[in-house]
Design an enzyme around this catalytic site. Structure first.
Site, PDB file in Angstrom:
ATOM      1  N   THR A 126       0.813  -1.209   0.000  1.00 45.27           N
ATOM      2  CA  THR A 126       0.000   0.000   0.000  1.00 45.27           C
ATOM      3  C   THR A 126       0.852   1.266   0.000  1.00 45.27           C
ATOM      4  O   THR A 126       1.868   1.360   0.690  1.00 45.27           O
ATOM      5  CB  THR A 126      -0.929   0.006   1.220  1.00 45.27           C
ATOM      6  OG1 THR A 126      -1.725  -1.174   1.203  1.00 45.27           O
ATOM      7  CG2 THR A 126      -1.845   1.219   1.210  1.00 45.27           C
ATOM      8  N   PRO A 128       0.472   5.885  -0.260  1.00 43.58           N
ATOM      9  CA  PRO A 128      -0.482   6.969   0.009  1.00 43.58           C
ATOM     10  C   PRO A 128      -1.491   7.181  -1.109  1.00 43.58           C
ATOM     11  O   PRO A 128      -2.639   7.524  -0.860  1.00 43.58           O
ATOM     12  CB  PRO A 128       0.430   8.192   0.187  1.00 43.58           C
ATOM     13  CG  PRO A 128       1.713   7.621   0.697  1.00 43.58           C
ATOM     14  CD  PRO A 128       1.869   6.302   0.001  1.00 43.58           C
ATOM     15  N   ALA A 130      -2.073   4.769  -3.584  1.00 44.12           N
ATOM     16  CA  ALA A 130      -2.402   3.483  -4.192  1.00 44.12           C
ATOM     17  C   ALA A 130      -2.689   2.470  -3.109  1.00 44.12           C
ATOM     18  O   ALA A 130      -1.774   1.897  -2.518  1.00 44.12           O
ATOM     19  CB  ALA A 130      -1.257   2.996  -5.085  1.00 44.12           C
ATOM     20  N   GLU A 249      -4.229 -14.766   1.311  1.00 45.23           N
ATOM     21  CA  GLU A 249      -4.202 -13.699   2.307  1.00 45.23           C
ATOM     22  C   GLU A 249      -5.614 -13.319   2.714  1.00 45.23           C
ATOM     23  O   GLU A 249      -5.911 -13.115   3.901  1.00 45.23           O
ATOM     24  CB  GLU A 249      -3.480 -12.470   1.754  1.00 45.23           C
ATOM     25  CG  GLU A 249      -3.513 -11.275   2.702  1.00 45.23           C
ATOM     26  CD  GLU A 249      -2.802 -10.047   2.162  1.00 45.23           C
ATOM     27  OE1 GLU A 249      -2.936  -8.980   2.781  1.00 45.23           O
ATOM     28  OE2 GLU A 249      -2.107 -10.158   1.133  1.00 45.23           O
ATOM     29  N   ARG A 275     -26.804 -10.027  32.883  1.00 43.99           N
ATOM     30  CA  ARG A 275     -27.228  -8.644  33.088  1.00 43.99           C
ATOM     31  C   ARG A 275     -28.743  -8.575  33.246  1.00 43.99           C
ATOM     32  O   ARG A 275     -29.490  -9.129  32.429  1.00 43.99           O
ATOM     33  CB  ARG A 275     -26.784  -7.779  31.908  1.00 43.99           C
ATOM     34  CG  ARG A 275     -27.062  -6.283  32.099  1.00 43.99           C
ATOM     35  CD  ARG A 275     -26.257  -5.713  33.273  1.00 43.99           C
ATOM     36  NE  ARG A 275     -26.438  -4.288  33.383  1.00 43.99           N
ATOM     37  CZ  ARG A 275     -25.616  -3.391  32.846  1.00 43.99           C
ATOM     38  NH1 ARG A 275     -24.564  -3.804  32.142  1.00 43.99           N
ATOM     39  NH2 ARG A 275     -25.819  -2.101  33.004  1.00 43.99           N
ATOM     40  N   LEU A 344     -26.249  -4.780  22.465  1.00 43.52           N
ATOM     41  CA  LEU A 344     -26.838  -5.585  23.533  1.00 43.52           C
ATOM     42  C   LEU A 344     -26.136  -5.377  24.871  1.00 43.52           C
ATOM     43  O   LEU A 344     -26.711  -5.682  25.926  1.00 43.52           O
ATOM     44  CB  LEU A 344     -26.796  -7.072  23.150  1.00 43.52           C
ATOM     45  CG  LEU A 344     -27.782  -7.484  22.048  1.00 43.52           C
ATOM     46  CD1 LEU A 344     -27.515  -8.916  21.597  1.00 43.52           C
ATOM     47  CD2 LEU A 344     -29.226  -7.336  22.529  1.00 43.52           C
ATOM     48  N   GLU A 374     -15.425  -3.283  -1.404  1.00 41.54           N
ATOM     49  CA  GLU A 374     -15.926  -2.854  -2.698  1.00 41.54           C
ATOM     50  C   GLU A 374     -15.099  -3.473  -3.824  1.00 41.54           C
ATOM     51  O   GLU A 374     -15.647  -3.890  -4.865  1.00 41.54           O
ATOM     52  CB  GLU A 374     -15.894  -1.327  -2.795  1.00 41.54           C
ATOM     53  CG  GLU A 374     -16.899  -0.605  -1.909  1.00 41.54           C
ATOM     54  CD  GLU A 374     -16.527  -0.613  -0.426  1.00 41.54           C
ATOM     55  OE1 GLU A 374     -17.419  -0.395   0.406  1.00 41.54           O
ATOM     56  OE2 GLU A 374     -15.338  -0.847  -0.110  1.00 41.54           O
TER      57      GLU A 374
END
Length: 392
Positions: A126, A128, A130, A249, A275, A344, A374
Site C-alpha cells: 500500500t 499513500p 495506491a 491472504e 445482566r 446488547l 468494494e
C-alpha cells in the site's frame, strides 16, 4: 459442530489455547498501551512451532502443510488473547512469498529465522496514492548501472504497513517498468528489503482507531540498493504473484474475522444471561433472543463456507474469486455481529473496560485492508463475466 477437524487438530488446539491464554493474554493490555507486541512473543511462539507451521522441516519448520493448523492458531489467538497479535500475517501472508516465489537460496536464508521468531516479517504494498489499486503504485525499482551485477535501486514509500516498525525482513512491491503504456501498470517486481540496508527508514508508528497492539508504520526507500539475491522471482511478474497469493491472504483475514465475530458472540451471550433489566436477564427479552438467533445462524453459515475454503486451499484449488467471497462475507459479518453485540451490552459496551468496546474499533479495518470490500465485489463481479470494459 465443525466437521473439518479431527482428533489431532483438537489436541493441537488444546495446546495452542493454553499457550495464548497463559503465556500471552496476561500481556495484552500492556501491548495495547505500548503499541506493539514484544519480540519475545514471536520467539516464544517460534520455539513451540507455532510460526510457519507449514514450512519444511529442513528449514526448521513442523512440515504441517494442512492450513487447518494455522486456522486453529488464528482462532485461539483471537479468542484467548488479542486480534492485534499478528502471527498470522507473519506466517500465512508474508512467508509464503518467500517459500513459493523465492529460490532455494532465499528459502534457506530467510525462512529459518522467520520460523524461530528471531526475524519478524512484513509486506509493503500500500502507498499513500495506491491502496486497493496495486497497479497504481509509484514506488520504483531500476537496475543499477554501475557494473556491479544485477542489483536494483529502490525508491519510494509505503504506508499502513503492519509489523512495519519491528520488521526485520520486508517484501516490497515496486514498479519495474518506466513505460507509460497501460499494460506496463502491471509490470511489478517483489524485493526483499532487510533492516539496516542503507536508505531504508521508517516513519513514526502510526496511530489508529483500533488494533493498538499491532504496530503500523510508513516505510521509506531512498536509493536502497537491493542485491540480485534479494529479488523474488521474475522482477516483471510480481503482479501475477500477488494476485495468486492474495487469495490466501484474504482467506487468512476471513479466518481471523470469523474468530473475532464468534468471540464477540460468546462474550455477549454470557453478558445477556447475567445482566438484569426490569427484573429479568436481558437475554430473556424477545429482541435479544431474535438478534442472537439471527447472528448465530449467520455465523454458522459463513463459518461453513470459510472452512470449505480452507480445504480448497489445502488442495491448491482456492482461486481469486473464492478468496474474495470469503473475505467479503466474513468481514461484513464481523462488523454486523460486533455492532449488534455492543448494542446488547448497552452503555457498558461503550466503555473500554469491556472487551466488546475494543473489539468494535479493532474490527472496523477488516473491510478495508487486503483490498476493500468494494474491490472484492469487483473481483467477484468480473468472475461472473460482468467486466465493464468487456461490455463496451
Amino acid at each position: 459442530m465443525r466437521l473439518i477437524f479431527d482428533a489431532d487438530h483438537e489436541q493441537f488446539r488444546d495446546a495452542a489455547r493454553r499457550f495464548f491464554l497463559n503465556e500471552l493474554a496476561p500481556h495484552v493490555e500492556r501491548w495495547r498501551e505500548q503499541g506493539f507486541v514484544d519480540r519475545w512473543a514471536f520467539e516464544k511462539a517460534g520455539s513451540l512451532g507455532y510460526l510457519l507451521t507449514w514450512a519444511d522441516e529442513k528449514y526448521g519448520g513442523a512440515g504441517m502443510s494442512d492450513l487447518r493448523y494455522e486456522q486453529i492458531l488464528v482462532e485461539e489467538c483471537v479468542r484467548q488473547a488479542d486480534i492485534g497479535i499478528y502471527f498470522n500475517l507473519h506466517s500465512t501472508v508474508v512467508a509464503p512469498y518467500i517459500a513459493e516465489i523465492g529460490d532455494e537460496a532465499q528459502r534457506e536464508r530467510f525462512l529459518p529465522k522467520a520460523i524461530s521468531g528471531e526475524h519478524i516479517l512484513a509486506i509493503a504494498m500500500t502507498e499513500p496514492a495506491a491502496g486497493s489499486d496495486l497497479a497504481g503504485m509509484r514506488t520504483k525499482a531500476v537496475r543499477a548501472h554501475d557494473g556491479e551485477g544485477d542489483d536494483w535501486i529502490l525508491n519510494g514509500s509505503k504506508i499502513y504497513i503492519s509489523n512495519g516498525m519491528q520488521a526485520d525482513v520486508v517484501v516490497v512491491a515496486a514498479r519495474t517498468s518506466s513505460e507509460s503504456k497501460p499494460e506496463s501498470r502491471h509490470t511489478i517486481g517483489l524485493f526483499i528489503v532487510e533492516a539496516g540496508m542503507a536508505g531504508f527508514s521508517r516513519g513514526k508508528k502510526l496511530k489508529k482507531m483500533g488494533l493498538p497492539a499491532q504496530d503500523t508504520a510508513e516505510l521509506f526507500f531512498e536509493n536502497v540498493r537491493v542485491p540480485a539475491a534479494n529479488v523474488l522471482g521474475d522482477p516483471t511478474r510480481g503482479f501475477q504473484h500477488m494476485a495468486r497469493l492474495l487469495a490466501k491472504e484474504r482467506l487468512s483475514l476471513a479466518m481471523t474475522s470469523m474468530a473475532h465475530a464468534q468471540t464477540a458472540f460468546d462474550l455477549t451471550l454470557d453478558f445477556v444471561k447475567e445482566r438484569q433489566a426490569f427484573g429479568r436477564p436481558i437475554g430473556a427479552f424477545q429482541n435479544s433472543r431474535f438478534v442472537l438467533a439471527q447472528l448465530r445462524s449467520e455465523l454458522d453459515a459463513v463459518q461453513c463456507f470459510v472452512d470449505q475454503c480452507v480445504l480448497l486451499a489445502n488442495d491448491r484449488k482456492l482461486d481469486a474469486d473464492t478468496g474474495a467471497k470469503a473475505k467479503l462475507l466474513a468481514t461484513d459479518l464481523e462488523g454486523r455481529v460486533i455492532d449488534a453485540c455492543l448494542q446488547l451490552h448497552g452503555g457498558a459496551g461503550y466503555m473500554d473496560e469491556y472487551r466488546i468496546s475494543r473489539m468494535y474499533t479493532d474490527a472496523r479495518v477488516s473491510r478495508i485492508f487486503a483490498g476493500t470490500n468494494e474491490i472484492m465485489k469487483e473481483i467477484i463481479g468480473r468472475g461472473l463475466g460482468l467486466d465493464e470494459r468487456a461490455a463496451r
